[in-house]
Scaffold this motif. Structure first.
Motif, PDB file in Angstrom:
ATOM      1  N   ASN A   1     -10.033  25.629  -2.831  1.00  9.03           N
ATOM      2  CA  ASN A   1     -10.970  26.058  -3.420  1.00  9.03           C
ATOM      3  C   ASN A   1     -12.153  25.171  -3.937  1.00  9.03           C
ATOM      4  OD1 ASN A   1      -9.756  28.855  -3.332  1.00  9.03           O
ATOM      5  ND2 ASN A   1      -8.914  28.555  -5.298  1.00  9.03           N
TER       6      ASN A   1
ATOM      7  N   GLY B   1      -5.493  25.732   6.275  1.00  8.89           N
ATOM      8  CA  GLY B   1      -4.507  25.672   5.212  1.00  8.89           C
ATOM      9  C   GLY B   1      -3.283  26.066   6.011  1.00  8.89           C
TER      10      GLY B   1
ATOM     11  N   SER C   1       0.460  33.688  -1.065  1.00  9.67           N
ATOM     12  CA  SER C   1      -1.049  33.899  -0.861  1.00  9.67           C
ATOM     13  C   SER C   1      -2.042  32.911  -1.308  1.00  9.67           C
ATOM     14  CB  SER C   1      -1.523  35.123  -1.451  1.00  9.67           C
ATOM     15  OG  SER C   1      -2.929  35.501  -1.279  1.00  9.67           O
ATOM     16  N   GLY C   2      -3.012  32.306  -0.458  1.00  7.30           N
ATOM     17  CA  GLY C   2      -3.789  31.289  -0.877  1.00  7.30           C
ATOM     18  C   GLY C   2      -4.874  32.125  -1.894  1.00  7.30           C
TER      19      GLY C   2
ATOM     20  N   ASN D   1      -2.526  20.100  -6.729  1.00  6.09           N
ATOM     21  CA  ASN D   1      -3.085  21.346  -5.775  1.00  6.09           C
ATOM     22  C   ASN D   1      -2.984  22.250  -7.007  1.00  6.09           C
ATOM     23  OD1 ASN D   1      -3.976  23.046  -4.082  1.00  6.09           O
ATOM     24  ND2 ASN D   1      -1.991  23.466  -3.365  1.00  6.09           N
TER      25      ASN D   1
ATOM     26  N   GLN E   1      -0.814  34.535   5.082  1.00  6.05           N
ATOM     27  CA  GLN E   1      -0.776  34.495   3.627  1.00  6.05           C
ATOM     28  C   GLN E   1       0.762  34.595   3.260  1.00  6.05           C
ATOM     29  OE1 GLN E   1      -3.510  33.547   2.312  1.00  6.05           O
ATOM     30  NE2 GLN E   1      -4.525  35.095   1.888  1.00  6.05           N
TER      31      GLN E   1
ATOM     32  N   GLU F   1       1.133  25.810   6.241  1.00  8.47           N
ATOM     33  CA  GLU F   1       2.500  25.552   5.391  1.00  8.47           C
ATOM     34  C   GLU F   1       3.900  25.510   6.322  1.00  8.47           C
ATOM     35  OE1 GLU F   1       3.699  25.386   2.170  1.00  8.47           O
ATOM     36  OE2 GLU F   1       2.054  25.959   0.898  1.00  8.47           O
TER      37      GLU F   1
ATOM     38  N   LEU G   1      -2.724  29.860   5.139  1.00 16.34           N
ATOM     39  CA  LEU G   1      -3.197  30.247   3.854  1.00 16.34           C
ATOM     40  C   LEU G   1      -4.793  29.975   3.550  1.00 16.34           C
ATOM     41  CD1 LEU G   1      -0.005  29.947   3.059  1.00 16.34           C
ATOM     42  CD2 LEU G   1      -0.720  28.894   0.802  1.00 16.34           C
ATOM     43  N   TYR G   2      -5.446  30.830   2.788  1.00 17.97           N
ATOM     44  CA  TYR G   2      -6.706  31.042   2.527  1.00 17.97           C
ATOM     45  C   TYR G   2      -6.987  31.604   1.252  1.00 17.97           C
ATOM     46  CZ  TYR G   2      -6.059  35.178   5.211  1.00 17.97           C
ATOM     47  OH  TYR G   2      -5.544  36.318   5.823  1.00 17.97           O
ATOM     48  N   ASN G   3      -8.279  31.603   0.982  1.00 22.38           N
ATOM     49  CA  ASN G   3      -8.607  32.349  -0.483  1.00 22.38           C
ATOM     50  C   ASN G   3      -9.610  33.500   0.170  1.00 22.38           C
ATOM     51  OD1 ASN G   3      -9.250  33.532  -2.585  1.00 22.38           O
ATOM     52  ND2 ASN G   3     -10.002  31.891  -3.892  1.00 22.38           N
TER      53      ASN G   3
ATOM     54  N   ASN H   1      -4.542  28.209  -4.236  1.00 23.49           N
ATOM     55  CA  ASN H   1      -5.331  27.289  -3.155  1.00 23.49           C
ATOM     56  C   ASN H   1      -6.372  26.196  -3.836  1.00 23.49           C
ATOM     57  OD1 ASN H   1      -5.901  27.645  -0.118  1.00 23.49           O
ATOM     58  ND2 ASN H   1      -7.902  28.217  -0.964  1.00 23.49           N
TER      59      ASN H   1
END
Length: 238
Positions: free
Chosen positions: A193, A205, A184-185, A77, A180, A207, A155-157, A189
């Protein structure tokens, strides 16, 4: 069969579970130079993710891809030029065997095959949705003052579509949800991504806190909680 990954195929639903840190395995020809007991710790593996993901694959009748090697061998990752790709330190522990390791060889042997397989599995789906499964330690040895009280983090971007669906559902289920958090993603990420955001594929995503999924009862609880929520995200976005 590849040493870089394990695939689980439980059905034909267009949903792929991706588990970058599912294994603590270190191949016999790689010496990390660490105490073997560290391979049971969070620096080597995301505790609980393999079990929860396999339960979810069976529950949702979908496929999963699980990393076959420890994140200490190479971190799947991470982008191909990221500093933490081949860790020489992790949460205060030195990984001396990686100092002179051949990064190109580790990439060829593990990183490339894993990500090629992820892409191939997604290419075989008409309208894919991705569930990315990770877990986090409730406490960092290198930062003991940091509080990590969340039961689960999302999590995400840039693509937060599934997050906006899942977070209120997880809260309604009684979980303490980090948006996040614990990080933070937008900072970390890489796999999503590459395979989700770059291709417009919706994803969620997650956790999970490791002390909540380190035994069978907790793993089953999280799988049972997550299954309907993941399916709702997939049905609304795919």
């Amino acid at each position: 069969m590849s040493e870089a990954f394990i695939t689980v195929r439980e059905g034909d639903l267009d949903l792929l579970i991706i588990v970058d840190h599912a294994s603590a395995h270190v191949p016999d020809d790689i010496d990390l130079g660490i105490d073997p007991t560290l391979l049971r710790e969070h620096i080597a593996i995301d505790i609980g993710v393999a079990e929860v993901s396999q339960l979810l694959a069976a529950q949702l009748n979908c496929s999963a891809i699980l990393a076959g090697i420890s994140r200490l061998v190479i971190d799947l990752n991470r982008e191909e030029n990221a500093p933490g790709l081949l860790p020489v330190m992790s949460d205060g522990h030195a990984i001396p065997g990686n100092r002179d390791a051949d990064l190109a060889e580790r990439m060829r042997r593990f990183h490339h095959p894993y990500h090629h397989q992820v892409a191939a599995m997604l290419d075989g789906m008409t309208s894919p949705f991705i569930l990315s499964v990770h877990s986090f330690t409730p406490r960092l040895a290198s930062d003991p003052a940091q509080q990590r009280p969340w039961d689960i983090g999302i999590l995400y971007n840039q693509d937060d579509r599934a997050a906006r669906i899942a977070i209120p559902m997880l809260e309604a289920a009684g979980l303490n949800v980090g948006d996040q958090l614990p990080y933070s993603g937008q900072l970390l990420n890489a796999t999503m991504n590459r395979h989700a955001e770059a291709n417009g594929i919706p994803y969620l995503g997650i956790e999970m806190r490791q002390d909540l999924v380190d035994e069978a009862a907790g793993q089953r609880r999280f799988a049972d909680l997550l299954g309907p929520i993941v399916l709702e995200c997939r049905n609304r976005l795919s």
